[in-house]
Motif scaffolding. Sequence first.
Motif, short mmCIF file in Angstrom:
data_model
loop_
_atom_site.label_atom_id
_atom_site.label_comp_id
_atom_site.label_asym_id
_atom_site.label_seq_id
_atom_site.Cartn_x
_atom_site.Cartn_y
_atom_site.Cartn_z
N GLY A 15 -8.90 -4.96 0.73
CA GLY A 15 -8.90 -4.26 -0.56
C GLY A 15 -10.27 -4.04 -1.15
N ASN A 16 -11.24 -4.91 -0.82
CA ASN A 16 -12.59 -4.75 -1.38
C ASN A 16 -13.51 -3.96 -0.45
N ASN A 17 -12.97 -3.48 0.67
CA ASN A 17 -13.76 -2.65 1.57
C ASN A 17 -14.13 -1.34 0.85
N PRO A 18 -15.39 -0.90 0.95
CA PRO A 18 -15.81 0.31 0.23
C PRO A 18 -14.96 1.53 0.53
N VAL A 19 -14.53 1.69 1.79
CA VAL A 19 -13.71 2.86 2.14
C VAL A 19 -12.38 2.82 1.40
N PHE A 20 -11.74 1.64 1.39
CA PHE A 20 -10.46 1.50 0.68
C PHE A 20 -10.65 1.74 -0.81
N ARG A 21 -11.72 1.16 -1.37
CA ARG A 21 -11.96 1.31 -2.82
C ARG A 21 -12.13 2.77 -3.20
N TYR A 22 -12.91 3.51 -2.44
CA TYR A 22 -13.19 4.91 -2.80
C TYR A 22 -11.96 5.79 -2.61
N LEU A 23 -11.14 5.50 -1.58
CA LEU A 23 -9.99 6.35 -1.31
C LEU A 23 -8.76 5.95 -2.12
N PHE A 24 -8.53 4.64 -2.28
CA PHE A 24 -7.28 4.17 -2.88
C PHE A 24 -7.48 3.21 -4.06
N GLY A 25 -8.72 2.91 -4.40
CA GLY A 25 -8.97 1.95 -5.47
C GLY A 25 -8.38 2.35 -6.81
N TRP A 26 -8.21 3.65 -7.01
CA TRP A 26 -7.65 4.13 -8.28
C TRP A 26 -6.18 3.72 -8.45
N MET A 27 -5.52 3.30 -7.35
CA MET A 27 -4.12 2.88 -7.43
C MET A 27 -3.97 1.37 -7.65
N VAL A 28 -5.06 0.63 -7.55
CA VAL A 28 -5.04 -0.82 -7.63
C VAL A 28 -5.20 -1.25 -9.08
N CYS A 53 0.81 -1.23 0.00
CA CYS A 53 0.00 0.00 0.00
C CYS A 53 0.84 1.27 0.00
N PHE A 54 1.92 1.28 0.78
CA PHE A 54 2.70 2.51 0.94
C PHE A 54 3.80 2.68 -0.11
N PHE A 55 4.23 1.58 -0.73
CA PHE A 55 5.35 1.69 -1.67
C PHE A 55 5.00 1.18 -3.08
N LEU A 56 4.46 -0.05 -3.18
CA LEU A 56 4.26 -0.63 -4.51
C LEU A 56 3.12 0.02 -5.28
N LEU A 57 2.05 0.39 -4.60
CA LEU A 57 0.95 1.04 -5.33
C LEU A 57 1.38 2.37 -5.95
N PRO A 58 2.08 3.26 -5.20
CA PRO A 58 2.58 4.48 -5.84
C PRO A 58 3.56 4.20 -6.98
N LEU A 59 4.45 3.21 -6.78
CA LEU A 59 5.39 2.86 -7.85
C LEU A 59 4.66 2.36 -9.09
N SER A 60 3.59 1.58 -8.88
CA SER A 60 2.82 1.05 -10.00
C SER A 60 2.18 2.18 -10.80
N ILE A 61 1.72 3.22 -10.10
CA ILE A 61 1.15 4.38 -10.78
C ILE A 61 2.20 5.05 -11.66
N LEU A 62 3.41 5.20 -11.14
CA LEU A 62 4.49 5.81 -11.92
C LEU A 62 4.82 4.98 -13.15
N PHE A 63 4.81 3.64 -13.00
CA PHE A 63 5.03 2.74 -14.14
C PHE A 63 3.99 3.00 -15.22
N ASP A 64 2.73 3.06 -14.80
CA ASP A 64 1.65 3.26 -15.77
C ASP A 64 1.77 4.61 -16.47
N ILE A 65 2.12 5.65 -15.71
CA ILE A 65 2.27 6.98 -16.31
C ILE A 65 3.37 6.97 -17.36
#
Length: 516
Positions: free
Chosen positions: A346-359, A36-48
């Motif tokens: 990861g499928n919790n609604p709170v997580f999906r709405y706040l961080f789902g865009w990084m998954v 959550c704290f490292f790989l998700l942000p790195l994955s976003i950079l990869f996609d960009i």
Amino acid sequence: MSALWSVGAGLLLLLLWVRHRGLEAVLVHHRWVFVCFFLLPLSILFDIYYQLRAWAVWRLHSAPRQHAQRVRHIQEQVREWKKEGSRRYMCTGRPGWLTVSLRVGKYKKTHKNIMINLMDVLEVDSERQVVRVEPLVSMGQLTAYLNPMGWTIPVVPELDDLTVGGLIMGTGIESSSHIYGLFQHTCVAYELVLADGSLVRCSPTENSDLFYAVPWSCGTLGFLVAAEIKMIPAKKYVKIHYQPVRGLQKICEKFTEESKKKENSFVEGLMYSLDEAVIMTGILTDEAEQSKINRIGNYYKPWFFKHVEKYLKADRTGVEYIPSRHYYHRHTRSIFWELQDIIPFGNNPVFRYLFGWMVPPKISLLKLTQGEAIRKLYEQHHVVQDMLVPMKSLEKSIQTFHVDLNVYPIWLCPFILPNNPGMVHPKGNETELYVDIGAYGEPKSKQFEARASMRQMEKFVRSVHGFQMLYADCYMTREEFWDMFDGSLYHKLREEMNCKDAFPEVYDKICKAARH
């Protein structure tokens, strides 16, 4: 400013906690923290990065002009290898951690690495209904490119990061495969650089032996530099029908019945236990009831397999219209159901709405950072396997999966297997209906032991004339491997094209018994 101080304090506390527990302990027992704290942000950079690169290529129209030059560079590398005395096998220079397969190939460190930087869509031929692409083009990239033009490809295997080269040299499948076959059966031509540095094109009518031998060869006959794939007209939506079924016999009967219907554009089954499943059928359409449109690919939406399970729990059928591209990549956000073991909430609604865009996190980054402890843990207590068996053996196969593994959900995907030459074909002389049984997760079987249990599974699959997808861990001996796969054409071509000194045999490249 106060928000920045809060974030900084939080990160400091996190680092202190990691230091106290030990990095390896955190990675094994609290992997979600690292993800959550490292790989998700790195994955976003990869996609960009890849999106910017694709945009630049499109703006400059550089791909078609530079393709021939890049292929010549590959030929030069192969000829240089020959001048050096051909002392080592060759392989692609793409790092092992970048592949979607969970296996990290150690051969990359000992073989001659040939750099192949080919990741562009080259040509869309609307008259022939064919798209010509380079091998590192991904499924996410290709559908994003074709859909706005009104086209798609007949078989779009799940997960955005799967590449054309991997799907040809290995294999690929989707819920449309009961009509079109495996990914290889939608290809009409390949271009390869061979062991002598020559460039050759093959198709069913030109160098046909090579054309049929390339699929499943895992890069051991030559370097793929381009492929031509059939296209079909794209439609806006998939009208999908959900039907819960209970009782193993009824599940198998219903799934077989729907798989034989060519009017179904898509057929898929998710089994949630030995006697509970939801069978889904879909048709492509441009019209939709607005109240029933479900944009399941939106980041805040429930994971698809969890959404499907609701129909089972409510014991009701349902109809929805899913935008086509959302449907093609419906399992991507949750990596089927693998992500629930990595991010349990990861499928919790709170997580999906706040961080789902990084998954989801990039599978390649998960591999790169897993470490030896996690790799061994996954190897002993986790399975990721796809077994392809004749549809007539479905019930017996599911019972075997239940006894030996007891992993749920199980993915069911039908496909036709034509009697073409090559490593994989039916036992008889006619096209036969097969099914991919996918098991991904932690086995609940009390007697599960990775090597012994998987060897038992492989033995069963061989007994029904089935096949194991080669991206996964394979424990067969050489004799057992070539009992499962037809190596006659493959070995003939390796001899004729002088591949034996240039590339390892496919068994030596992928099987654990050969790599240990």
